[in-house]
Design a protein around this motif. Sequence first.
Motif, PDB file in Angstrom:
ATOM      1  N   LEU A  31       0.825  -1.205   0.000  1.00 24.41           N
ATOM      2  CA  LEU A  31       0.000   0.000   0.000  1.00 24.41           C
ATOM      3  C   LEU A  31       0.858   1.253   0.000  1.00 24.41           C
ATOM      4  O   LEU A  31       1.885   1.315   0.670  1.00 24.41           O
ATOM      5  CB  LEU A  31      -0.921   0.015   1.224  1.00 24.41           C
ATOM      6  CG  LEU A  31      -1.877  -1.175   1.395  1.00 24.41           C
ATOM      7  CD1 LEU A  31      -2.709  -0.997   2.649  1.00 24.41           C
ATOM      8  CD2 LEU A  31      -2.757  -1.350   0.182  1.00 24.41           C
ATOM      9  N   SER A  35      -3.136   5.194  -0.182  1.00 26.77           N
ATOM     10  CA  SER A  35      -4.009   4.022  -0.081  1.00 26.77           C
ATOM     11  C   SER A  35      -4.233   3.633   1.371  1.00 26.77           C
ATOM     12  O   SER A  35      -5.351   3.251   1.756  1.00 26.77           O
ATOM     13  CB  SER A  35      -3.401   2.853  -0.861  1.00 26.77           C
ATOM     14  OG  SER A  35      -3.228   3.183  -2.211  1.00 26.77           O
ATOM     15  N   MET A  73      -7.287   4.078  -7.924  1.00 25.71           N
ATOM     16  CA  MET A  73      -6.295   3.006  -7.876  1.00 25.71           C
ATOM     17  C   MET A  73      -5.772   2.664  -9.257  1.00 25.71           C
ATOM     18  O   MET A  73      -4.574   2.407  -9.444  1.00 25.71           O
ATOM     19  CB  MET A  73      -6.906   1.769  -7.217  1.00 25.71           C
ATOM     20  CG  MET A  73      -7.194   1.945  -5.741  1.00 25.71           C
ATOM     21  SD  MET A  73      -7.938   0.470  -5.014  1.00 25.71           S
ATOM     22  CE  MET A  73      -8.176   1.040  -3.324  1.00 25.71           C
ATOM     23  N   HIS A  88      -4.636  -4.264  -3.923  1.00 29.21           N
ATOM     24  CA  HIS A  88      -5.486  -3.135  -3.558  1.00 29.21           C
ATOM     25  C   HIS A  88      -6.958  -3.460  -3.829  1.00 29.21           C
ATOM     26  O   HIS A  88      -7.837  -3.240  -2.971  1.00 29.21           O
ATOM     27  CB  HIS A  88      -5.092  -1.891  -4.359  1.00 29.21           C
ATOM     28  CG  HIS A  88      -3.978  -1.103  -3.761  1.00 29.21           C
ATOM     29  ND1 HIS A  88      -2.676  -1.560  -3.728  1.00 29.21           N
ATOM     30  CD2 HIS A  88      -3.956   0.116  -3.154  1.00 29.21           C
ATOM     31  CE1 HIS A  88      -1.909  -0.651  -3.158  1.00 29.21           C
ATOM     32  NE2 HIS A  88      -2.654   0.369  -2.798  1.00 29.21           N
TER      33      HIS A  88
END
Length: 648
Positions: A31, A35, A73, A88
């Motif tokens: 991450l 995020s 993302m 993710h």
Amino acid sequence: MLMANLALPRYWAVYGLLLQVLLFLLYQPALSIASSLLFALLLTFQAWRLYQNKPALSNRQINVLLAPLLLLMLLQVRQLGVLNLMLHILLLAAVARSLTVQQRGQGLQLLWVHYFAIACCFIFYQQMSMAILIFALALLNLYLQYRLFAPAESTLQPKRLMSIFALSFPLWLGMFLLFPRLPPLWQLPNQNMASTGLGNELDPGSIEKLVQSDALAFRVSFLNERPDKADWYWRAKVYEDFDGRRWQVNARFDSRQRRAMVTELPAFSAGAPLVKYQILAESSYQTDLFSLGLPVSWQANLVSKPAALMASQTPLTQRISYSLQSRLQTVPLASPAEKQLNLLQNNANPQARAFGAALATQFPAQPDKIVQALSAYFQQEPFFYTLTPPRLGQNAIDQFLYETRSGFCSHYASATAVILRAAGIPARVVGGYLGGNWQENQQYLQVRQRDAHAWVEYLTASGWQRYDPTAAIAPERILEGIEQTLSDNERALLSGWQDNWLGQLALQWSHLDYVWSVWVLGFNQQDQEQLWQRLRRWEYWSVLLYSLGALMLLGAAVMLRQFVTQRADHAHQAWRWLTQALGTTPAAGCTLSSWLTTLAEQNPAQQQALERLRKLYEAAVFNDDAAALRLLRRELRLQRRSLRRLAR
């Protein structure tokens, strides 16, 4: 009402949130900061919703929430890499589903996402402690699945769980040992991963920062006689390009150029000692591996680099175990171009170059004499070995030799190589690790980042000779380790808990982790093939098969008898409890179920209670349901008086 449409209890969602928080923490290596903040906000919102007992979000609401997050993302795919982007999306799917789940069918979908997300944690972690945590998450997810279908009154039965584990463990072990071990389907993207260990540049302060880390670099077990401690020079990198201040790895070591090279067995002296050893290297997100002397034999998944260095075919995103055989001798010269490369100089550091030229005049064509003169110079002049040397300017070598005279191993190695080149002797700086901490009881060598070291190799007629100028300044560094070399104040800069009980506990855990890594993580395809070959040559297969068949028949007979006995025992207990509660017995030839049905028809006021007793009785006897047997006994205790009046 169908089971899938039943509402989930509140505690189930709380346990699910706890599992997702732990998954979020384990996914940190994949991450980004943005995020992490995003997922932290989503999990906080889920916790607030559960605390306030808010209803679940609708599909439309969650789609509106997820659309911009998913787009954000996708825009980061270049920075994250494809695999990290997939992780993710996986974590986002789990968190989003938890915001909408309210029925058992939806909960089951969430659990399957959890199983996949938990398995992906092994991409980042191989330590025994982290493996225990990941298995604990899998058990928590399994418990949530159990609560989806188990009656509200049921509880876990430890004895039954242990028996199931005992029966399934041989199957797990057999699959681990014999199931084909496939290569990884992907590799972790490494463009944004922080590399650990030695870098491709070596300046006067790079190793000083590295040795302040107590992290493991690698561990070694020797498969034949252990070499002397003075030979524990673990080569990892060779620096040949010098810009006047820092050394760099030459382009000939680039992995793209190595792919075109044909790996050949290097020439070695048959009289040199042969060392066989196995190395368990920690992840470094680099391809460089560690080796002693001149490697002469290695595994098929390793590649040989110039200057007798070893490398893996892909970056070390996980721990790797590999075996080598090395000759403790000088590294041979590869080509005339290699010799010329290590004679190159620049216009910086004129005093050091003048010193080298003077040594060449004093000892013409005598490399060993010049090296001895350098050692005498370092010993006679007031040079100091320190972890906190002064900062150096552009002509770093001159400033170190004639002004500060305080430095670490990289200072002395860099200055020596510059002086030797100025004297007409090909020389280069070698980066790696020196020594390590030998674990006598466990019989392996523990090498940490603090053991990082730099030394020099210079060319003679017999090859590249190793010369460690640090030995002239601080010989105890070579013989006893870095801790014995530094002052008390500098020793405090080194991390670690070696001197207290907590450090000893951490050391013992490290031993267990080593066993886990060697026997579990280190069990590769080659080990499996060797196991299959030994099994095929085994002479007692027929005896084993007959014995297993007999044991299976015996086990089936025992289980069948236990099943029949347990069912008969349940029937007997249920019969005794019911007849005692009713104070009478059914007529001859009448089953207990039909008797209870007749009583229910004759007593409409007690019909619901009697039907419940009949269903619990049948579940306990015919379904072997221990929970139903316990509920039956509780119902009979609560309704004993009314049942006795009914029977009269």
